[in-house]
Design a protein around this motif. Structure first.
Motif, PDB file in Angstrom:
ATOM      1  N   ARG A 188       0.796  -1.125  -0.157  1.00 40.33           N
ATOM      2  CA  ARG A 188      -0.027  -0.064  -0.022  1.00 40.33           C
ATOM      3  C   ARG A 188       0.931   1.379   0.001  1.00 40.33           C
ATOM      4  O   ARG A 188       0.546   2.053  -0.611  1.00 40.33           O
ATOM      5  CB  ARG A 188      -0.964  -0.006   1.079  1.00 40.33           C
ATOM      6  N   LEU A 189       1.831   1.245   0.897  1.00 46.64           N
ATOM      7  CA  LEU A 189       2.709   2.553   0.967  1.00 46.64           C
ATOM      8  C   LEU A 189       3.583   2.606  -0.422  1.00 46.64           C
ATOM      9  O   LEU A 189       3.915   3.497  -0.673  1.00 46.64           O
ATOM     10  CB  LEU A 189       3.720   2.179   2.153  1.00 46.64           C
ATOM     11  N   ARG A 190       3.860   1.578  -0.944  1.00 49.48           N
ATOM     12  CA  ARG A 190       4.745   1.561  -2.171  1.00 49.48           C
ATOM     13  C   ARG A 190       3.873   2.095  -3.178  1.00 49.48           C
ATOM     14  O   ARG A 190       4.263   3.000  -4.070  1.00 49.48           O
ATOM     15  CB  ARG A 190       5.208  -0.035  -2.681  1.00 49.48           C
ATOM     16  N   SER A 191       2.577   1.818  -3.452  1.00 49.31           N
ATOM     17  CA  SER A 191       1.773   2.381  -4.316  1.00 49.31           C
ATOM     18  C   SER A 191       1.646   3.738  -4.141  1.00 49.31           C
ATOM     19  O   SER A 191       1.405   4.641  -5.250  1.00 49.31           O
ATOM     20  CB  SER A 191       0.349   1.679  -4.438  1.00 49.31           C
ATOM     21  N   ASP A 192       1.424   4.266  -2.763  1.00 53.92           N
ATOM     22  CA  ASP A 192       1.317   5.724  -2.548  1.00 53.92           C
ATOM     23  C   ASP A 192       2.754   6.326  -3.030  1.00 53.92           C
ATOM     24  O   ASP A 192       2.488   7.632  -3.391  1.00 53.92           O
ATOM     25  CB  ASP A 192       1.084   5.906  -0.979  1.00 53.92           C
ATOM     26  N   VAL A 193       3.592   5.965  -2.714  1.00 53.52           N
ATOM     27  CA  VAL A 193       5.058   6.453  -3.362  1.00 53.52           C
ATOM     28  C   VAL A 193       5.167   6.736  -4.539  1.00 53.52           C
ATOM     29  O   VAL A 193       5.277   7.737  -5.331  1.00 53.52           O
ATOM     30  CB  VAL A 193       6.308   5.785  -2.584  1.00 53.52           C
ATOM     31  N   ILE A 194       4.572   5.658  -5.170  1.00 53.40           N
ATOM     32  CA  ILE A 194       4.542   5.984  -6.804  1.00 53.40           C
ATOM     33  C   ILE A 194       3.802   7.008  -7.177  1.00 53.40           C
ATOM     34  O   ILE A 194       4.216   7.849  -8.328  1.00 53.40           O
ATOM     35  CB  ILE A 194       4.269   4.631  -7.467  1.00 53.40           C
ATOM     36  N   ILE A 195       2.528   7.085  -6.838  1.00 51.28           N
ATOM     37  CA  ILE A 195       1.476   7.862  -7.079  1.00 51.28           C
ATOM     38  C   ILE A 195       2.107   9.455  -6.568  1.00 51.28           C
ATOM     39  O   ILE A 195       1.991  10.424  -7.541  1.00 51.28           O
ATOM     40  CB  ILE A 195       0.242   7.501  -6.344  1.00 51.28           C
TER      41      ILE A 195
END
Length: 344
Positions: free
Chosen positions: A277-284
């Motif tokens: 979830r945090l990996r996706s947040d960072v990419i966005i």
């Protein structure tokens, strides 16, 4: 037993020698045993009696304290005390569990960090995302350098404008007091006042540039870097629980170990979901930051170039047009220091 002891103690004679010192009491083993038994058993505070007579009085004057209490006092007080005790115990157990979980998680993460530091442990790596994060950190350092230099330019230029303003006032005063040089002092006074006015206009453009860069660096980029920090912590926790699960799976498969493996599998899944979830947040956030950075810097660099060029070319109209183009409003004369609302 107590009455026999008390009567025995009351009738016992204490011999006194010729010097007034007490003599040695005869040894009485039964008395010593009785005293020890009384001290060990002790009175029950719930059954304490009030004696109305004097020492050695009859039992007729004894009033049990239990008869003084109300009918429901004992029951209600014990029930409330039990409820309060259970609530306190529940809070204490919950806090102990929280501290226990925190300590276990800290131990696992510290162990994983040390293993990675000395090259003994494996870590999850997203090469593309790691490269983007490194580029962002390098960009932030360079933009911080631009911000520091722009602030220095603002301070120096502000001092120069103030000097020009003071010099113009001095020339104007000398023009009035020196008739033979009135025109020369007057021309210089007008020139310095014009330069001062254009300098204040340029200061307005530079201040707007500095404010926008400061927002981009210390708010927008910093917010993304905070999310990246959370992502890196989640990655460390994920690898710590992954390593723990791998070590348990490689061991013997008895009943106790299987239960521990099941628990470790659940914890691993929780950490994996958090990490993804945090990996996706960072990419966005990195994607939107890049788009926002290009948009902001395109506008600010154009403003900075046009304002500087117009000022040093002596083109007052183009300088004022540049400020109108970017909707920059100058403070009225005399308002050198911004109000606290403007500083927010």
């Amino acid at each position: 037993m107590t009455d026999s002891i008390m009567s025995k103690a009351a009738t016992m004679e204490i011999p006194i020698n010729s010097n007034g010192d007490t003599g040695t009491l005869p040894e009485d083993d039964s008395l010593e045993q009785d005293l020890q038994q009384v001290m060990v058993s002790g009175p029950n505070l719930n059954e304490t009696s009030i004696v109305s007579g004097g020492y050695g009085g009859t039992a007729e004057g004894i009033i049990p304290t239990s008869s003084i209490k109300g009918p429901n006092m004992n029951h209600s007080s014990s029930s409330s005390s039990m409820t309060a005790e259970e609530a306190t115990k529940g809070v204490a157990v919950e806090k102990i569990e929280q501290v226990k979980k925190w300590g276990l998680n800290t131990y696992k993460c510290t162990k994983q960090m040390i293993s990675e530091r000395f090259g003994r442990g494996s870590r999850t790596v997203d090469l593309e995302l790691e490269a983007q994060i490194e580029v962002l950190r390098d960009t932030k350092r360079k933009y911080e350098s631009v911000l520091r230099l722009a602030r220095a330019l603002t301070n120096h230029f502000y001092n120069m404008v103030q000097t020009q303003h003071a010099l113009g006032d001095t020339f104007a005063d000398l023009s009035q007091k020196s008739p033979e040089l009135r025109d020369e002092f007057g021309f210089n006074a007008e020139t310095q006042k014009l330069l001062c006015k254009n300098g204040e206009t340029l200061l307005g453009a530079i201040n707007f540039f500095v404010s926008s860069i400061n927002t981009l660096v210390n708010k927008t980029m910093e917010d993304t870097l905070m999310t990246i920090k959370l992502y890196e912590n989640a990655r460390l926790e994920f690898d710590a629980y992954r390593t723990d699960l791998e070590e348990l799976s490689a061991g013997p498969k008895d009943a106790v170990t299987m239960a521990r493996i099941e628990t470790a599998q659940q914890q691993y899944q929780v950490q994996k979901d958090k990490y993804e979830r945090l990996r996706s947040d960072v990419i966005i956030k990195i994607k939107f930051l890049e788009e926002n950075k290009v948009k902001v810097m395109h506008k600010q660099l154009l403003l900075f170039h046009n304002a500087i060029s117009a000022y040093f070319a002596g083109n007052q109209q183009q300088l004022e047009q540049t400020l109108r183009q970017f909707n920059i409003k100058l403070r009225p004369p005399g308002a050198d220091k911004p109000s606290w609302l403007e500083e927010q």
